[in-house]
Design a protein around this motif. Structure first.
Motif, PDB file in Angstrom:
ATOM      1  N   HIS A 125      38.860  36.876  36.243  1.00 21.36           N
ATOM      2  CA  HIS A 125      38.463  35.333  37.599  1.00 21.36           C
ATOM      3  C   HIS A 125      37.574  36.020  37.990  1.00 21.36           C
ATOM      4  N   ILE A 126      37.195  37.369  38.162  1.00 24.20           N
ATOM      5  CA  ILE A 126      36.527  38.422  38.616  1.00 24.20           C
ATOM      6  C   ILE A 126      35.458  37.991  38.110  1.00 24.20           C
ATOM      7  N   ALA A 127      35.121  37.939  36.651  1.00 28.99           N
ATOM      8  CA  ALA A 127      33.933  37.905  36.254  1.00 28.99           C
ATOM      9  C   ALA A 127      33.199  36.266  35.856  1.00 28.99           C
ATOM     10  N   ARG A 128      34.384  36.073  35.409  1.00 24.17           N
ATOM     11  CA  ARG A 128      33.980  34.182  36.153  1.00 24.17           C
ATOM     12  C   ARG A 128      33.117  34.323  37.044  1.00 24.17           C
ATOM     13  N   THR A 129      33.404  34.424  38.822  1.00 25.41           N
ATOM     14  CA  THR A 129      32.891  34.577  39.175  1.00 25.41           C
ATOM     15  C   THR A 129      31.418  34.679  39.165  1.00 25.41           C
ATOM     16  N   VAL A 130      31.426  36.167  39.091  1.00 24.56           N
ATOM     17  CA  VAL A 130      30.176  36.874  39.014  1.00 24.56           C
ATOM     18  C   VAL A 130      29.198  36.771  37.596  1.00 24.56           C
ATOM     19  N   CYS A 131      30.046  35.347  36.548  1.00 21.37           N
ATOM     20  CA  CYS A 131      29.191  34.599  35.790  1.00 21.37           C
ATOM     21  C   CYS A 131      28.719  33.778  36.869  1.00 21.37           C
ATOM     22  N   ARG A 132      29.483  33.046  37.463  1.00 23.23           N
ATOM     23  CA  ARG A 132      28.924  32.083  38.239  1.00 23.23           C
ATOM     24  C   ARG A 132      27.795  32.395  39.205  1.00 23.23           C
TER      25      ARG A 132
END
Length: 182
Positions: A125-132
């Motif tokens: 989920h952290i990686a997802r938010t960094v991707c966003r």
């Protein structure tokens, strides 16, 4: 070759080409956010993702280096793009297949999910938010200087994949997703 050049001590950096820009230029912010995302994927890989996800995320890491090179390319030197690796556009539909694989394990998403659960899921989920955030930085750059459309699509699909992979990680570890309740 030494890692330090001292040329950036004045707060500027050189693009792939002759142009120097401030280190807070939207182009630098965009490829910097992609680099941060790549680091998070490396962290996820180091956490011991099982096959085939470990290999898939390393493929994506390689793609992110290509994306970073396109973003770092000096827009005043158009012919330099020919020297770059080919765009990994074929990964976009492949990521859609991987999303479907995750959904087959985790089930369809019917409610908003809070980040958390298993530690691997939380890190995804952290990686997802960094991707966003990387996606937003690329959109900001795109408003001022055109960015290849495949980069925008790639980052958008990657954030979807990371969300579903986080759900998959919870399911694979026998941990329930945490539904959001207002």
């Amino acid at each position: 070759m030494k890692i330090y050049t001292r040329t950036g001590d004045d707060g500027t950096t050189q693009l792939m080409g002759p142009t120097r820009v401030p280190k807070d230029h939207p182009r630098v912010a965009a490829y910097g956010a992609v680099d941060e995302l790549n680091a998070w994927l490396g962290y996820l890989h180091a956490m011991g993702l099982p096959p085939p996800w470990a290999e898939r995320l390393q493929e994506i890491q390689r793609d992110l280096f290509v994306i970073g090179s396109y973003l770092a390319l000096d827009p005043t030197v158009a012919d330099r793009a020919a020297a770059l690796p080919p765009p990994p556009e074929e990964r976009i539909p492949q990521m859609e297949e991987w999303i479907d694989e995750c959904e087959a394990v985790a089930g369809p998403t019917r409610v908003f999910i809070l980040p958390g659960g298993h530690p691997l899921s939380a890190a995804l989920h952290i990686a997802r938010t960094v991707c966003r955030r990387a996606e937003r930085a690329v959109v900001t750059l795109h408003r001022g200087e055109p960015v290849p459309s495949w980069i925008l699509a790639y980052l958008n699909r990657l954030s979807d994949l990371l969300f579903m992979l986080a759900r998959w990680a919870n399911a694979a570890h026998g941990v329930e997703d945490i539904p959001w309740r207002p």
